[in-house]
Motif scaffolding. Sequence first.
Motif, PDB file in Angstrom:
ATOM      1  N   GLN B 155      -9.248  16.494 -10.994  1.00  0.00           N
ATOM      2  CA  GLN B 155      -9.829  17.826 -11.236  1.00  0.00           C
ATOM      3  C   GLN B 155     -11.220  17.685 -11.864  1.00  0.00           C
ATOM      4  O   GLN B 155     -12.164  18.390 -11.482  1.00  0.00           O
ATOM      5  CB  GLN B 155      -8.934  18.640 -12.170  1.00  0.00           C
ATOM      6  CG  GLN B 155      -9.548  19.955 -12.618  1.00  0.00           C
ATOM      7  CD  GLN B 155      -8.595  20.810 -13.448  1.00  0.00           C
ATOM      8  OE1 GLN B 155      -7.971  21.721 -12.933  1.00  0.00           O
ATOM      9  NE2 GLN B 155      -8.488  20.516 -14.739  1.00  0.00           N
ATOM     10  N   PHE B 157     -13.178  15.035 -11.655  1.00  0.00           N
ATOM     11  CA  PHE B 157     -14.052  14.444 -10.638  1.00  0.00           C
ATOM     12  C   PHE B 157     -14.622  15.548  -9.743  1.00  0.00           C
ATOM     13  O   PHE B 157     -15.831  15.627  -9.513  1.00  0.00           O
ATOM     14  CB  PHE B 157     -13.243  13.442  -9.808  1.00  0.00           C
ATOM     15  CG  PHE B 157     -14.016  12.773  -8.710  1.00  0.00           C
ATOM     16  CD1 PHE B 157     -14.795  11.652  -8.971  1.00  0.00           C
ATOM     17  CD2 PHE B 157     -13.968  13.249  -7.410  1.00  0.00           C
ATOM     18  CE1 PHE B 157     -15.508  11.022  -7.948  1.00  0.00           C
ATOM     19  CE2 PHE B 157     -14.676  12.631  -6.392  1.00  0.00           C
ATOM     20  CZ  PHE B 157     -15.444  11.521  -6.663  1.00  0.00           C
ATOM     21  N   ARG B 158     -13.736  16.424  -9.270  1.00  0.00           N
ATOM     22  CA  ARG B 158     -14.162  17.536  -8.408  1.00  0.00           C
ATOM     23  C   ARG B 158     -15.147  18.448  -9.138  1.00  0.00           C
ATOM     24  O   ARG B 158     -16.203  18.806  -8.610  1.00  0.00           O
ATOM     25  CB  ARG B 158     -12.909  18.321  -7.990  1.00  0.00           C
ATOM     26  CG  ARG B 158     -13.176  19.616  -7.251  1.00  0.00           C
ATOM     27  CD  ARG B 158     -11.902  20.200  -6.622  1.00  0.00           C
ATOM     28  NE  ARG B 158     -10.829  20.471  -7.561  1.00  0.00           N
ATOM     29  CZ  ARG B 158     -10.777  21.500  -8.403  1.00  0.00           C
ATOM     30  NH1 ARG B 158     -11.757  22.379  -8.418  1.00  0.00           N
ATOM     31  NH2 ARG B 158      -9.759  21.667  -9.227  1.00  0.00           N
ATOM     32  N   GLN B 161     -18.629  16.742  -9.801  1.00  0.00           N
ATOM     33  CA  GLN B 161     -19.456  16.667  -8.599  1.00  0.00           C
ATOM     34  C   GLN B 161     -20.067  18.025  -8.266  1.00  0.00           C
ATOM     35  O   GLN B 161     -21.183  18.108  -7.752  1.00  0.00           O
ATOM     36  CB  GLN B 161     -18.625  16.174  -7.409  1.00  0.00           C
ATOM     37  CG  GLN B 161     -18.406  14.673  -7.426  1.00  0.00           C
ATOM     38  CD  GLN B 161     -17.882  14.171  -6.102  1.00  0.00           C
ATOM     39  OE1 GLN B 161     -17.056  14.823  -5.470  1.00  0.00           O
ATOM     40  NE2 GLN B 161     -18.341  13.005  -5.686  1.00  0.00           N
ATOM     41  N   LYS B 162     -19.315  19.075  -8.541  1.00  0.00           N
ATOM     42  CA  LYS B 162     -19.820  20.423  -8.262  1.00  0.00           C
ATOM     43  C   LYS B 162     -20.898  20.825  -9.278  1.00  0.00           C
ATOM     44  O   LYS B 162     -21.894  21.446  -8.931  1.00  0.00           O
ATOM     45  CB  LYS B 162     -18.654  21.410  -8.309  1.00  0.00           C
ATOM     46  CG  LYS B 162     -19.001  22.793  -7.799  1.00  0.00           C
ATOM     47  CD  LYS B 162     -17.755  23.679  -7.726  1.00  0.00           C
ATOM     48  CE  LYS B 162     -18.150  25.110  -7.396  1.00  0.00           C
ATOM     49  NZ  LYS B 162     -16.979  26.015  -7.420  1.00  0.00           N
ATOM     50  N   PHE B 164     -22.810  18.773 -11.336  1.00  0.00           N
ATOM     51  CA  PHE B 164     -23.945  17.871 -11.577  1.00  0.00           C
ATOM     52  C   PHE B 164     -24.302  17.093 -10.310  1.00  0.00           C
ATOM     53  O   PHE B 164     -23.430  16.780  -9.500  1.00  0.00           O
ATOM     54  CB  PHE B 164     -23.596  16.872 -12.696  1.00  0.00           C
ATOM     55  CG  PHE B 164     -23.156  17.538 -13.971  1.00  0.00           C
ATOM     56  CD1 PHE B 164     -24.061  18.274 -14.729  1.00  0.00           C
ATOM     57  CD2 PHE B 164     -21.838  17.449 -14.401  1.00  0.00           C
ATOM     58  CE1 PHE B 164     -23.655  18.900 -15.906  1.00  0.00           C
ATOM     59  CE2 PHE B 164     -21.424  18.075 -15.581  1.00  0.00           C
ATOM     60  CZ  PHE B 164     -22.335  18.807 -16.334  1.00  0.00           C
ATOM     61  N   ASP B 165     -25.583  16.734 -10.207  1.00  0.00           N
ATOM     62  CA  ASP B 165     -26.008  15.905  -9.085  1.00  0.00           C
ATOM     63  C   ASP B 165     -25.962  14.414  -9.411  1.00  0.00           C
ATOM     64  O   ASP B 165     -26.250  13.580  -8.550  1.00  0.00           O
ATOM     65  CB  ASP B 165     -27.423  16.293  -8.634  1.00  0.00           C
ATOM     66  CG  ASP B 165     -27.369  17.438  -7.639  1.00  0.00           C
ATOM     67  OD1 ASP B 165     -26.337  17.565  -6.949  1.00  0.00           O
ATOM     68  OD2 ASP B 165     -28.345  18.207  -7.561  1.00  0.00           O
ATOM     69  N   ASN B 166     -25.601  14.083 -10.624  1.00  0.00           N
ATOM     70  CA  ASN B 166     -25.496  12.673 -11.000  1.00  0.00           C
ATOM     71  C   ASN B 166     -24.356  11.999 -10.225  1.00  0.00           C
ATOM     72  O   ASN B 166     -23.469  12.664  -9.709  1.00  0.00           O
ATOM     73  CB  ASN B 166     -25.205  12.558 -12.501  1.00  0.00           C
ATOM     74  CG  ASN B 166     -26.181  13.364 -13.332  1.00  0.00           C
ATOM     75  OD1 ASN B 166     -26.001  14.559 -13.502  1.00  0.00           O
ATOM     76  ND2 ASN B 166     -27.220  12.725 -13.824  1.00  0.00           N
ATOM     77  N   HIS B 167     -24.415  10.669 -10.197  1.00  0.00           N
ATOM     78  CA  HIS B 167     -23.290   9.940  -9.614  1.00  0.00           C
ATOM     79  C   HIS B 167     -22.048  10.167 -10.468  1.00  0.00           C
ATOM     80  O   HIS B 167     -22.122  10.138 -11.694  1.00  0.00           O
ATOM     81  CB  HIS B 167     -23.600   8.448  -9.540  1.00  0.00           C
ATOM     82  CG  HIS B 167     -24.505   8.106  -8.403  1.00  0.00           C
ATOM     83  ND1 HIS B 167     -24.043   7.877  -7.126  1.00  0.00           N
ATOM     84  CD2 HIS B 167     -25.853   7.992  -8.337  1.00  0.00           C
ATOM     85  CE1 HIS B 167     -25.053   7.627  -6.330  1.00  0.00           C
ATOM     86  NE2 HIS B 167     -26.176   7.682  -7.036  1.00  0.00           N
ATOM     87  N   VAL B 168     -20.937  10.388  -9.810  1.00  0.00           N
ATOM     88  CA  VAL B 168     -19.662  10.570 -10.505  1.00  0.00           C
ATOM     89  C   VAL B 168     -18.686   9.505 -10.017  1.00  0.00           C
ATOM     90  O   VAL B 168     -18.582   9.267  -8.811  1.00  0.00           O
ATOM     91  CB  VAL B 168     -19.070  11.975 -10.249  1.00  0.00           C
ATOM     92  CG1 VAL B 168     -17.789  12.167 -11.056  1.00  0.00           C
ATOM     93  CG2 VAL B 168     -20.078  13.057 -10.590  1.00  0.00           C
ATOM     94  N   ARG B 169     -18.038   8.836 -10.941  1.00  0.00           N
ATOM     95  CA  ARG B 169     -17.036   7.830 -10.602  1.00  0.00           C
ATOM     96  C   ARG B 169     -15.707   8.210 -11.231  1.00  0.00           C
ATOM     97  O   ARG B 169     -15.665   9.035 -12.150  1.00  0.00           O
ATOM     98  CB  ARG B 169     -17.492   6.430 -11.071  1.00  0.00           C
ATOM     99  CG  ARG B 169     -18.688   5.908 -10.276  1.00  0.00           C
ATOM    100  CD  ARG B 169     -18.255   5.492  -8.873  1.00  0.00           C
ATOM    101  NE  ARG B 169     -19.349   5.377  -7.946  1.00  0.00           N
ATOM    102  CZ  ARG B 169     -19.602   6.285  -6.985  1.00  0.00           C
ATOM    103  NH1 ARG B 169     -18.856   7.373  -6.885  1.00  0.00           N
ATOM    104  NH2 ARG B 169     -20.571   6.102  -6.130  1.00  0.00           N
TER     105      ARG B 169
END
Lengths: 344, 344
Positions: B155, B157-158, B161-162, B164-169
């Motif tokens: 949740q 992670f989703r 990503q919505k 922020f434009d940063n990389h998400v791991r």
Amino acid sequence: MLMMADFFVKTSAPVSELPQNDRPKMFLFGTPSYTNMGDQAVSLAIRKYFELEFPQYQFIEIMDYDTHAGIKAVKEIINARDIVGYTGGGNLGSLYTDIEEGRREVFKTFTHNLTISFPQSIHFEKNDYGEKELELSQAAYASNPNLVLFARDAQSFRRMQKAFDNHVRFTPDMVLFLEPRILKLKRQGALFVLRHDGEKVLTESFITTLKDVLAKEGPVERTDTVLENPAKITPVTRERLFEEILEKIASQEVIVSDRFHAMVFSVLTQTPCLLFGNSYGKGKHAYYDWLENVKWIQYTDETDLGRITTQIDDLKKAPVHDFELRANFKDLDRLLQAHTAKFN
Amino acid sequence: MLMMADFFVKTSAPVSELPQNDRPKMFLFGTPSYTNMGDQAVSLAIRKYFELEFPQYQFIEIMDYDTHAGIKAVKEIINARDIVGYTGGGNLGSLYTDIEEGRREVFKTFTHNLTISFPQSIHFEKNDYGEKELELSQAAYASNPNLVLFARDAQSFRRMQKAFDNHVRFTPDMVLFLEPRILKLKRQGALFVLRHDGEKVLTESFITTLKDVLAKEGPVERTDTVLENPAKITPVTRERLFEEILEKIASQEVIVSDRFHAMVFSVLTQTPCLLFGNSYGKGKHAYYDWLENVKWIQYTDETDLGRITTQIDDLKKAPVHDFELRANFKDLDRLLQAHTAKFN
């Protein structure tokens, strides 16, 4: 004879040679000929994704029955800038060995090209057979340092990281990339969309009882996302069949299903849907990861008929609303952007 | 005066200047002084992770109340090879604004350094206040192209990503990096570990009723993972307090909780645990993502007392077994390996 969808669509005739031209190419292996409309929709969505986001690639599909001949033909013309893909779905593992064998062949052949395993669920059975199959897949996947595996739910992400040393990325199922279809059809009755395969866990007696309850409120029908006819589907016929199944779903008051893609088709068409489990939770996990906030969709492990009918009544009253999963395909976007940038 | 845990531990005295030497440095901001043992365990686990996996880095913790002074001091000595981190937990968003403000300051200051937001849950409230807070965080995070956000559940992670434009791991909570503790203490009774904050959703009347039911089978006690004393915790005192809370958990027959880390401590000590929800599902999602196969742990949204007591009885009888989440920290490993390789 290879059937290459891209050419087939444009020329209305099958061709026996791959195109040789200046365009970079995306070779998608594993395009299903079988009549599972979920898997058909996945391959369609991958094509739509490329047409919209990376139109510079010539998108060439190699049908599942053409994997061996396709590998041979692609090997002869492939360049470093070309991409190899294997279609997504819920069949990575030991339950559908014919598909897994094709996937291994593709991955271990094109080890110098960016190789994308499109979003999948994974399930290797915990028995001798499953473990042997896992070892075969591990050996094949490990031979390709340019392979990136996409998981479409968190359980599969966790399992893929444990099973393989390849990079694993996490996105929704590709069908969730497609735009919603607000068809505004007259809705009537309940449609049971139920599997008939080894993943089924709902019992027939439970299904019959639930059908009897819902029959008091309106017509009840039963079907599956695996079509009985036609016998085969091609990239030419699949889009019409996909639209037909969306219309079928969109003309129901409620969908009761144990099919992952019946849930996804219900999401796209704003159709209330109660989803039950399969043998290893692929629908359940995708629901909690991506769809929990979609008010007309509910996953349940419930067995109590009273509670289930309450859930269905609530779903029928649920408001529709916008939802947004586009941002969750970013890792696929970025992988392809980085690859494309290398060759520009 | 800055309290730098690394020096403090080794010299038994606080120092007022950051060390200057040849070692690459890992500056961990946000180390909690407050007595939430979940957050304490997270910072401890991040330290243990570096000591075990990347011992070449000098690990320097800057306490939460020292964020501003710490930023100033770190700016003066930081090199390109040094790493900036902000501690993990369940406080990214609009519920704990003091923490979020510190995080923004750190992220927007060290924009030329690899910046790691350790695994977090995210929750910005859906109201004017939450949206304004979100905009502030978006602006701060966007200014750092070297920032990587780790989510500890799907949740989050989703949502990340919505937002922020940063990389998400995507990895588990850092406390799940720690080794299990098989303490073999005598177990007795039930321990309710319950929050008293704005995330609480269980009602007191429900809790009382459930306590009364369990009191028929043995002693029942109530506590929280937020300690009432000591008033503050330092990196020197936290490990002993962490061991104490593990021993407390490990001496129970069953834990009933709405605290994410009460579940995690139960995982580590093989203690049966029934977890209820908080206001935005952070425990629920982590359970389904990482812990669903741990047989002595169960998440529930159930409200029926009969069903709940059955769940608790089943948990008490559940077998213990090995479980393996090390592979799911691979994306953190790889990020740090790639960074380290750049400077060798």
